[in-house]
Design a protein around this motif. Sequence first.
Motif, PDB file in Angstrom:
ATOM      1  N   HIS A  60       1.482  -1.336  -0.230  1.00 28.12           N
ATOM      2  CA  HIS A  60      -0.131  -0.115   0.037  1.00 28.12           C
ATOM      3  C   HIS A  60       0.879   1.320   0.111  1.00 28.12           C
ATOM      4  O   HIS A  60       1.746   1.432   0.365  1.00 28.12           O
ATOM      5  CB  HIS A  60      -0.955  -0.086   0.770  1.00 28.12           C
ATOM      6  N   HIS A  62       1.581   5.385  -2.529  1.00 30.28           N
ATOM      7  CA  HIS A  62       0.946   6.676  -3.106  1.00 30.28           C
ATOM      8  C   HIS A  62       1.909   7.347  -4.060  1.00 30.28           C
ATOM      9  O   HIS A  62       2.401   8.418  -3.368  1.00 30.28           O
ATOM     10  CB  HIS A  62       0.202   7.195  -2.268  1.00 30.28           C
ATOM     11  N   HIS A 120      -1.746   3.370  -4.999  1.00 36.49           N
ATOM     12  CA  HIS A 120      -3.268   3.593  -5.675  1.00 36.49           C
ATOM     13  C   HIS A 120      -2.414   5.027  -6.308  1.00 36.49           C
ATOM     14  O   HIS A 120      -1.784   5.883  -6.368  1.00 36.49           O
ATOM     15  CB  HIS A 120      -3.812   4.015  -4.347  1.00 36.49           C
ATOM     16  N   HIS A 210      -9.043   1.921   0.953  1.00 37.52           N
ATOM     17  CA  HIS A 210      -9.141   2.664   1.781  1.00 37.52           C
ATOM     18  C   HIS A 210     -10.454   2.185   2.959  1.00 37.52           C
ATOM     19  O   HIS A 210     -11.387   3.416   2.527  1.00 37.52           O
ATOM     20  CB  HIS A 210      -8.767   3.840   1.465  1.00 37.52           C
ATOM     21  N   HIS A 241      -6.101   0.960   6.857  1.00 40.42           N
ATOM     22  CA  HIS A 241      -6.219   1.753   7.886  1.00 40.42           C
ATOM     23  C   HIS A 241      -7.145   1.277   8.943  1.00 40.42           C
ATOM     24  O   HIS A 241      -6.460   0.401   9.833  1.00 40.42           O
ATOM     25  CB  HIS A 241      -6.721   2.832   7.062  1.00 40.42           C
ATOM     26  N   ASP A 308       2.507   4.208   2.673  1.00 42.35           N
ATOM     27  CA  ASP A 308       1.598   4.355   2.707  1.00 42.35           C
ATOM     28  C   ASP A 308       2.147   5.647   2.170  1.00 42.35           C
ATOM     29  O   ASP A 308       2.474   5.346   1.170  1.00 42.35           O
ATOM     30  CB  ASP A 308       0.789   4.574   3.595  1.00 42.35           C
ATOM     31  N   ASN A 309       1.704   6.609   2.775  1.00 45.66           N
ATOM     32  CA  ASN A 309       2.572   7.954   2.395  1.00 45.66           C
ATOM     33  C   ASN A 309       3.853   8.344   2.380  1.00 45.66           C
ATOM     34  O   ASN A 309       3.969   8.113   3.489  1.00 45.66           O
ATOM     35  CB  ASN A 309       0.952   9.272   2.903  1.00 45.66           C
TER      36      ASN A 309
END
Length: 399
Positions: A60, A62, A120, A210, A241, A308-309
Amino acid sequence: MQNITVPSSLLRSPDRFGGQKSGDCLTGSPIFRDDRLVGLDAPLPDTNTVVVVPALTEAHCHLDKCHTITRLDPVAGDLMTAISAQLRDKTHWTSTDIRTRATRGLIEAKTAGVEALRSHVDWGDAAEPPLAWHVLCEIAQEHEDVTLQLSPLTGVDQMAECSFTQSLARAAAAAKGALGAFVHDHAEKREGISQMIQAAKEHGLPLDFHVDEGLDDCNGLELIADLILETRFDGPVLCGHAVSLMNRDAEHVKRIVEKLARANITVCALPTTNLYLQDRRQGTPDRRGLTRLRELRAAGVKILTASDNVADAFCPMGQFDPMAALHLTSLAAHLDPPMAQWLPMVTTDARRAMGLDPFHIEDVPLSRLRLSDAPDCEGLVSGRHPLRALSPSPDSQNR
Ligand SMILES: [Zn+2]
């Protein structure tokens, strides 16, 4: 020649691999055959030991948003603040800009030992793919040494429209990707999730959500489990999440995690973004932005963690390194030693959740394994000894 330690959790047949048992690992002198690590002899005395694992999987992230932090307004705030800041940044999203940032992120992931990742891609309101989708598809084609799987990201309300969902599903299928959406307090989430399940069945796609990204009252997680069970969808389903599971009492948690286990849904903790954005009130936060990993695991639900981010409005620091995510997750969620038991979260189980073959150490060419100078799996997860390619010495081949 050096001794090798391998986590038993990442072997297909630990009982037949040889070596000496040490906790949840096996240690010994490596036996290589036909470009494979096929087993271990007894450990050599007075020899240092390194850890070998499969290449990592980032389930996961971005790549479209990453490395935008330096040009954003101050972003300190909650999830909605971050969403607004990132939307404003999209005026900069030219083909060159997206390509430069995403490639930087992908190379960082590869350097950290990653061989497969799911990114994503913000989709927007139109049925046709956005520019970032096209750019990331090109990048996926260009980097043959990594599997870059793409998943569209849009509010689940939009998925309630059948033709919209079908358009995304066709794009995802053409890119060998997944079908994804953001599920929060949307009015049409039941219809949206139902349409996604239907489209995933038709196009043979994994699903990605998400879901419940907040310490509030949302419970999209249980709705997803109910609909997966109702429709008997048997493809991979990954829910990221699931933070508001923290708000349920013990009885509700038991009911929800039991459904997740029956539905074969995997849950991914995303601690960097959630710790940064959740519990934004006055002063220092006193609640953890996390999901209930220990309860999920105890109920038999597969759990993951991921980066993630990275350097965007949702997390101004971060790094594309699943091992760093596992380090943080272990501290935040009390994933106790022996750490070898948690490594499937960023390897075999992560691949399975993405719909990829969950390969084990003895199954693959040496180019798909990684080595760390860490003396044990606790040192590996600590991240002080980065992963690198494994190249056996000539005298250890074909023994
Ligand atoms: Zn995310």
